[in-house]
Structure formats: C-alpha cells, structure tokens
Motif scaffolding. Structure first.
Motif, PDB file in Angstrom:
ATOM      1  N   VAL A 302       1.848  95.407   6.679  1.00 16.56           N
ATOM      2  CA  VAL A 302       2.277  96.536   7.501  1.00 16.56           C
ATOM      3  C   VAL A 302       3.785  96.544   7.562  1.00 16.56           C
ATOM      4  O   VAL A 302       4.419  95.550   7.965  1.00 16.56           O
ATOM      5  CB  VAL A 302       1.676  96.440   8.923  1.00 16.56           C
ATOM      6  CG1 VAL A 302       2.134  97.627   9.760  1.00 16.56           C
ATOM      7  CG2 VAL A 302       0.158  96.383   8.861  1.00 16.56           C
ATOM      8  N   ARG A 303       4.393  97.638   7.129  1.00 14.88           N
ATOM      9  CA  ARG A 303       5.847  97.816   7.192  1.00 14.88           C
ATOM     10  C   ARG A 303       6.139  99.068   8.003  1.00 14.88           C
ATOM     11  O   ARG A 303       5.660 100.145   7.679  1.00 14.88           O
ATOM     12  CB  ARG A 303       6.441  97.953   5.798  1.00 14.88           C
ATOM     13  CG  ARG A 303       6.205  96.767   4.877  1.00 14.88           C
ATOM     14  CD  ARG A 303       6.994  96.936   3.602  1.00 14.88           C
ATOM     15  NE  ARG A 303       6.776  95.829   2.669  1.00 14.88           N
ATOM     16  CZ  ARG A 303       5.928  95.868   1.652  1.00 14.88           C
ATOM     17  NH1 ARG A 303       5.216  96.968   1.436  1.00 14.88           N
ATOM     18  NH2 ARG A 303       5.784  94.842   0.858  1.00 14.88           N
ATOM     19  N   ARG A 304       6.945  98.898   9.041  1.00 18.35           N
ATOM     20  CA  ARG A 304       7.286 100.048   9.900  1.00 18.35           C
ATOM     21  C   ARG A 304       8.772 100.008  10.200  1.00 18.35           C
ATOM     22  O   ARG A 304       9.300  98.981  10.644  1.00 18.35           O
ATOM     23  CB  ARG A 304       6.494 100.013  11.191  1.00 18.35           C
ATOM     24  CG  ARG A 304       6.824 101.164  12.137  1.00 18.35           C
ATOM     25  CD  ARG A 304       5.921 101.184  13.355  1.00 18.35           C
ATOM     26  NE  ARG A 304       6.243 102.295  14.225  1.00 18.35           N
ATOM     27  CZ  ARG A 304       5.581 102.607  15.334  1.00 18.35           C
ATOM     28  NH1 ARG A 304       4.536 101.877  15.696  1.00 18.35           N
ATOM     29  NH2 ARG A 304       5.946 103.630  16.076  1.00 18.35           N
ATOM     30  N   SER A 305       9.460 101.110   9.963  1.00 19.15           N
ATOM     31  CA  SER A 305      10.889 101.189  10.215  1.00 19.15           C
ATOM     32  C   SER A 305      11.218 102.499  10.908  1.00 19.15           C
ATOM     33  O   SER A 305      10.480 103.483  10.797  1.00 19.15           O
ATOM     34  CB  SER A 305      11.678 101.095   8.901  1.00 19.15           C
ATOM     35  OG  SER A 305      11.359 102.184   8.052  1.00 19.15           O
ATOM     36  N   GLY A 306      12.345 102.487  11.635  1.00 20.92           N
ATOM     37  CA  GLY A 306      12.767 103.695  12.321  1.00 20.92           C
ATOM     38  C   GLY A 306      12.469 103.643  13.799  1.00 20.92           C
ATOM     39  O   GLY A 306      11.720 102.788  14.283  1.00 20.92           O
ATOM     40  N   PRO A 307      13.051 104.599  14.568  1.00 24.56           N
ATOM     41  CA  PRO A 307      12.852 104.637  16.023  1.00 24.56           C
ATOM     42  C   PRO A 307      11.445 105.116  16.371  1.00 24.56           C
ATOM     43  O   PRO A 307      10.704 105.591  15.502  1.00 24.56           O
ATOM     44  CB  PRO A 307      13.908 105.646  16.493  1.00 24.56           C
ATOM     45  CG  PRO A 307      14.129 106.532  15.308  1.00 24.56           C
ATOM     46  CD  PRO A 307      13.974 105.651  14.098  1.00 24.56           C
ATOM     47  N   PRO A 308      11.051 104.991  17.645  1.00 21.40           N
ATOM     48  CA  PRO A 308       9.717 105.469  18.064  1.00 21.40           C
ATOM     49  C   PRO A 308       9.543 106.959  17.810  1.00 21.40           C
ATOM     50  O   PRO A 308      10.509 107.725  17.730  1.00 21.40           O
ATOM     51  CB  PRO A 308       9.691 105.145  19.562  1.00 21.40           C
ATOM     52  CG  PRO A 308      10.704 104.065  19.752  1.00 21.40           C
ATOM     53  CD  PRO A 308      11.773 104.331  18.730  1.00 21.40           C
ATOM     54  N   LEU A 309       8.297 107.364  17.726  1.00 22.61           N
ATOM     55  CA  LEU A 309       7.951 108.750  17.427  1.00 22.61           C
ATOM     56  C   LEU A 309       7.385 109.426  18.671  1.00 22.61           C
ATOM     57  O   LEU A 309       7.085 108.774  19.672  1.00 22.61           O
ATOM     58  CB  LEU A 309       6.925 108.797  16.287  1.00 22.61           C
ATOM     59  CG  LEU A 309       7.292 108.010  15.035  1.00 22.61           C
ATOM     60  CD1 LEU A 309       6.111 107.983  14.074  1.00 22.61           C
ATOM     61  CD2 LEU A 309       8.518 108.601  14.361  1.00 22.61           C
ATOM     62  N   SER A 310       7.215 110.734  18.576  1.00 23.15           N
ATOM     63  CA  SER A 310       6.595 111.463  19.689  1.00 23.15           C
ATOM     64  C   SER A 310       5.121 111.075  19.801  1.00 23.15           C
ATOM     65  O   SER A 310       4.509 110.581  18.848  1.00 23.15           O
ATOM     66  CB  SER A 310       6.728 112.968  19.474  1.00 23.15           C
ATOM     67  OG  SER A 310       5.976 113.383  18.348  1.00 23.15           O
ATOM     68  N   ALA A 311       4.548 111.327  20.983  1.00 22.10           N
ATOM     69  CA  ALA A 311       3.151 110.938  21.226  1.00 22.10           C
ATOM     70  C   ALA A 311       2.206 111.663  20.278  1.00 22.10           C
ATOM     71  O   ALA A 311       1.248 111.067  19.757  1.00 22.10           O
ATOM     72  CB  ALA A 311       2.785 111.233  22.679  1.00 22.10           C
ATOM     73  N   GLN A 312       2.453 112.957  20.034  1.00 21.94           N
ATOM     74  CA  GLN A 312       1.562 113.716  19.152  1.00 21.94           C
ATOM     75  C   GLN A 312       1.616 113.181  17.726  1.00 21.94           C
ATOM     76  O   GLN A 312       0.589 113.021  17.062  1.00 21.94           O
ATOM     77  CB  GLN A 312       1.930 115.198  19.168  1.00 21.94           C
ATOM     78  CG  GLN A 312       1.042 116.043  18.260  1.00 21.94           C
ATOM     79  CD  GLN A 312       1.522 117.481  18.162  1.00 21.94           C
ATOM     80  OE1 GLN A 312       2.630 117.800  18.587  1.00 21.94           O
ATOM     81  NE2 GLN A 312       0.698 118.342  17.581  1.00 21.94           N
ATOM     82  N   THR A 313       2.823 112.885  17.243  1.00 15.75           N
ATOM     83  CA  THR A 313       2.967 112.358  15.885  1.00 15.75           C
ATOM     84  C   THR A 313       2.289 111.005  15.755  1.00 15.75           C
ATOM     85  O   THR A 313       1.604 110.731  14.768  1.00 15.75           O
ATOM     86  CB  THR A 313       4.452 112.254  15.518  1.00 15.75           C
ATOM     87  OG1 THR A 313       5.058 113.545  15.627  1.00 15.75           O
ATOM     88  CG2 THR A 313       4.623 111.737  14.109  1.00 15.75           C
ATOM     89  N   GLU A 314       2.478 110.141  16.751  1.00 13.11           N
ATOM     90  CA  GLU A 314       1.836 108.827  16.703  1.00 13.11           C
ATOM     91  C   GLU A 314       0.315 108.959  16.710  1.00 13.11           C
ATOM     92  O   GLU A 314      -0.388 108.231  16.010  1.00 13.11           O
ATOM     93  CB  GLU A 314       2.301 107.981  17.888  1.00 13.11           C
ATOM     94  CG  GLU A 314       3.715 107.441  17.734  1.00 13.11           C
ATOM     95  CD  GLU A 314       3.845 106.063  18.344  1.00 13.11           C
ATOM     96  OE1 GLU A 314       2.852 105.557  18.881  1.00 13.11           O
ATOM     97  OE2 GLU A 314       4.943 105.477  18.259  1.00 13.11           O
ATOM     98  N   ALA A 315      -0.193 109.886  17.519  1.00  8.49           N
ATOM     99  CA  ALA A 315      -1.649 110.069  17.576  1.00  8.49           C
ATOM    100  C   ALA A 315      -2.196 110.515  16.226  1.00  8.49           C
ATOM    101  O   ALA A 315      -3.217 109.996  15.744  1.00  8.49           O
ATOM    102  CB  ALA A 315      -2.007 111.085  18.660  1.00  8.49           C
ATOM    103  N   LEU A 316      -1.531 111.478  15.576  1.00 18.79           N
ATOM    104  CA  LEU A 316      -2.002 111.969  14.281  1.00 18.79           C
ATOM    105  C   LEU A 316      -1.903 110.883  13.215  1.00 18.79           C
ATOM    106  O   LEU A 316      -2.825 110.716  12.398  1.00 18.79           O
ATOM    107  CB  LEU A 316      -1.190 113.200  13.874  1.00 18.79           C
ATOM    108  CG  LEU A 316      -1.449 114.471  14.683  1.00 18.79           C
ATOM    109  CD1 LEU A 316      -0.454 115.564  14.300  1.00 18.79           C
ATOM    110  CD2 LEU A 316      -2.872 114.963  14.463  1.00 18.79           C
TER     111      LEU A 316
END
Length: 419
Positions: A302-316
């Motif tokens: 698992v590789r994740r980079s960048g700032p947090p996302l909006s709730a809707q984007t994270e849910a999708l």
C-alpha cells in the motif's frame, strides 16, 4: 448452556434490528411514492375530456333549425344542407381536438376553414338566430387553436363575427362578437388547463417512479459491494483457519476471531446501507484490504501520498479498493497486490494492480463485471472515471480518478508505504 442462550439472544436481537430497518426502509419508499402520486388510480381525476363534452353546445344552433321547420327561412333546402354540413364539420373538429397529432393535422385545419366560410354564408345570408353559429365556431376554434397564436386567432374571429353580424343585425353585433370571443378564449383556457394538469400528474408519477428506481439501484449496489467483499473475506479466512487448525490452534482461533469481527461489521454496514447513512472510510478499507489479501496468501503493498481528501472522495475510493481487492482475492491467484494512491493537483488517482491471471478472465471488457460497472457510474456522477483491464505484463489493473476535494483540515503531505 449459558453461552448458547446468550448467543441466541444476541442473534435474535440482531435479527429484530435488521427487520426493523427493512420495515423503516419500506415505509419510507411507500411514503415517497404516495406523496408523489405513484400508484394512485387514474380514475381519481375522472376520464380525460373528449369531443362529447362539446357536442351538447350544438343546441345553440336550434334557432336556425326552428326557422327551417317553421318555414321562416328562404331556400330551406340550402339552409338545411348548410346546417347539416356545419354540424358534421363541428363534430369532426371537436373530436379531433383532444389528440395533439390530429389537432395539428392539415385535415383539421381545413375543416375549420370550411366551417368559417360556411358560418359566414349562413349567418350573413339568414341573420337572426343563425348568427349564433359564430359562438359555436368559436368553441371549435378554441378547442383546436391552443397555443401562442390563440390571441390573434380569437381576435380575428371576433372581428369577423362583428362585421358579418353588423351587416345583418346592426348594434346586435356586439353581443355576437362578445359571445364569439368569450367562447373561443374560455374553451381554449379550460382545455389547456385540463391537459396541463394531466401532463403534470403524469410527470410527477414518472419522477416518483425514477426516485424509487434510483433508491433500489443504490440499495442493490451497496448490497453487492458489501456482501461480495465480506463473504469473500469470510471464505478466505475460513479456509485459512481450516489449514492452520492441524498445525496451530491459536492461529486458527485468530482467524475465527477475524471472521466474527468481519461478520459483525458486515451487519452494521448492511443496516447503515438500508437506512442510507453509510459513509465509507478509505483508511478502514485499506486496512481491511491488507488483512484480506494476507489471509488469501497475497502480499499486500500500500502506497499513499498527498494530503487528506474530502469525505466523499475517500468514500468512493474506499468502494473502489473494496471491489478491486475482492476481485483479486476471488479470481487473481496472484502473489502480490499493489495499491497506490497519489494526489496530483486537484485530482487524485488510485491504482490497484496484481500479478495474477484469474481476474482478467473473470472481468472481461473495459469496466469488468457488475460491481465495477456500478462503480463506474458512481465515479462518473462525481466527475471521475474508472478503468479496469488486464495489465501490460499480465495481472489485472483497476485505475480510478476523482476530484480531490477539500478536507476539513489539511495536514502536511505524507508518504506511506506498507507491505
């Protein structure tokens, strides 16, 4: 024994909660359908208007018929034929006025033109009671000429009736002209209003039907995504427990505990999906994906980079991770599965790829099976896209792209790599 009773009570409580959730959902859908009018019998508004509603107005021409029967009209044969022709044309026109296609046809317009000439001839030739044919003509014209040109047509017909009646009856032409104008405009207004009410009712029923279908589609998608992933994880962990039981009872019991936790979480998610309040968490889905892949013997990366996302984007994106990992566990027979999440400007990209062979065969086409098709529609409605296809070097790859959105708080960018 006490443990069995406790588990039975717990299962009964869960079943009652699920039953209550289903009842609440059904009641909400029925209330929406009732509010929007779906399922209401058409008889409540009565039968649609037809030419029969305008036929009784032919009694206005009884004055002309009376003159013919009493011998007060010259050339009674011509008058009788004219009266018969007018009545026939009137019936022909008013019965065609309630169908849009027939109302705007050339035959209907030609019949109205002939009626106009015939009315001018009868009223101008006989006068008196025969002038009442102008309001009758107004009824027919008002039934046919519904639209933006009604005002001009009504005014022109009123002027024509005033001129003809003025030549025959002098100042009495005022009453004929007023009756002609009133019959034309009122008939058109009433019939247009009736037609608009029925069209609005039909449109409201269609909107209600679409709302119900949309809710059913949402619920079916949620159930597919929830149960498909959950059952796959349960099966994989059950197989792992069966393999580990002869060698390590503690490891097998750990897998059984995971199965219990997954089952409880699935019950919670199903209840949330039923009530429509479920919101996914990308971090949670990544943790579950790592657990499911490990249990299936697939190495997770698992590789994740960048700032947090909006709730809707994270849910999708959580739904995408869940579906892609479920397919990998079920079909890929892979040894390694990589999940990469990058944010580039205002867009975020997710890539889930494996080095197996089964997923490619199980998900033919550019968007895979039912679950991926549903996700494609979800992401498209949010301004994103989804692609699923075999990788260039084998395996299967799912790519998703969405607007990043703005989270409530934005900590500094982070880079996380886990395997």
């Amino acid at each position: 024994m006490n443990g069995f009773v406790t588990r039975s009570r717990r299962r009964w409580t869960v079943w009652q909660r699920e039953r209550d959730a289903w009842k609440a959902e059904n009641a909400r859908v029925k209330a929406a359908r009732k509010e929007c009018g779906e399922g209401r019998p058409a008889e409540e508004l009565g039968p649609p208007p037809s030419g029969f509603a305008l036929v009784p107005w032919l009694l206005m021409g009884m004055g002309g018929l009376s003159n013919l029967l009493q011998g007060k009209a010259s050339n009674p044969v011509i008058g009788g034929l004219g009266l018969l022709a007018f009545n026939s044309l009137y019936i022909f026109v008013v019965f065609r006025a309630f169908d849009k296609k027939s109302r705007n046809s050339t035959a209907t317009r030609l019949a109205v033109a002939v009626m106009t000439l015939l009315t001018c001839a009868l009223a101008g030739g006989y006068g008196g009671n025969w002038l009442a044919f102008f309001p009758l003509l107004g009824l027919a014209v008002g039934a046919v000429a519904r639209g933006p040109h009604l005002g001009k047509i009504g005014l022109a017909l009123t002027v024509l009736s005033a001129v003809v009646a003025g030549l025959r009856d002098g100042w009495g032409a005022i009453g004929v002209a007023y009756g002609t104008f009133l019959s034309t405009m009122v008939t058109a207004a009433i019939l247009s209003l009736s037609e608009a009410v029925r069209e609005l009712r039909s449109a409201r029923e269609e909107l209600a039907r679409q709302a119900v279908e949309k809710e059913r589609l949402r619920f079916s998608r949620d159930l597919h995504d929830l149960l498909g992933h959950t059952l796959s994880v349960i099966v994989v962990k059950a197989e792992a427990a069966r393999r580990l039981a002869p060698r390590s009872l503690d490891s097998a019991l750990e897998q059984v505990s995971d199965i219990e936790a997954v089952g409880r979480q699935a019950l919670t998610e199903i209840r949330e999906a039923v009530t429509g309040y479920r919101e996914g968490s990308l971090a949670t889905e990544l943790d579950r994906a790592r657990s499911a892949l490990t249990a299936a013997g697939i190495e997770p990366v698992v590789r994740r980079s960048g700032p947090p996302l909006s709730a809707q984007t994270e849910a999708l994106l959580g739904w995408v991770v869940r579906e892609a990992v479920t397919n990998a566990v079920r079909h890929s027979r892979a040894g390694r599965c990589t999940i990469t999440l990058d944010r580039l400007g205002e867009r975020v990209r997710l890539r889930v790829s494996d080095d197996g062979v089964g997923a490619a065969a199980a998900a033919p086409g550019p968007v895979g099976g039912t679950g991926l098709k549903g996700l494609t529609e979800r992401l498209a409605s949010a301004g994103g896209s989804l692609e699923a296809a075999p990788g260039p070097r084998g395996g299967f790859t799912v790519r998703a792209e969405l607007p990043a959105g703005e989270p409530e708080s934005a900590p500094p960018p982070t880079l996380v790599e886990q395997s």
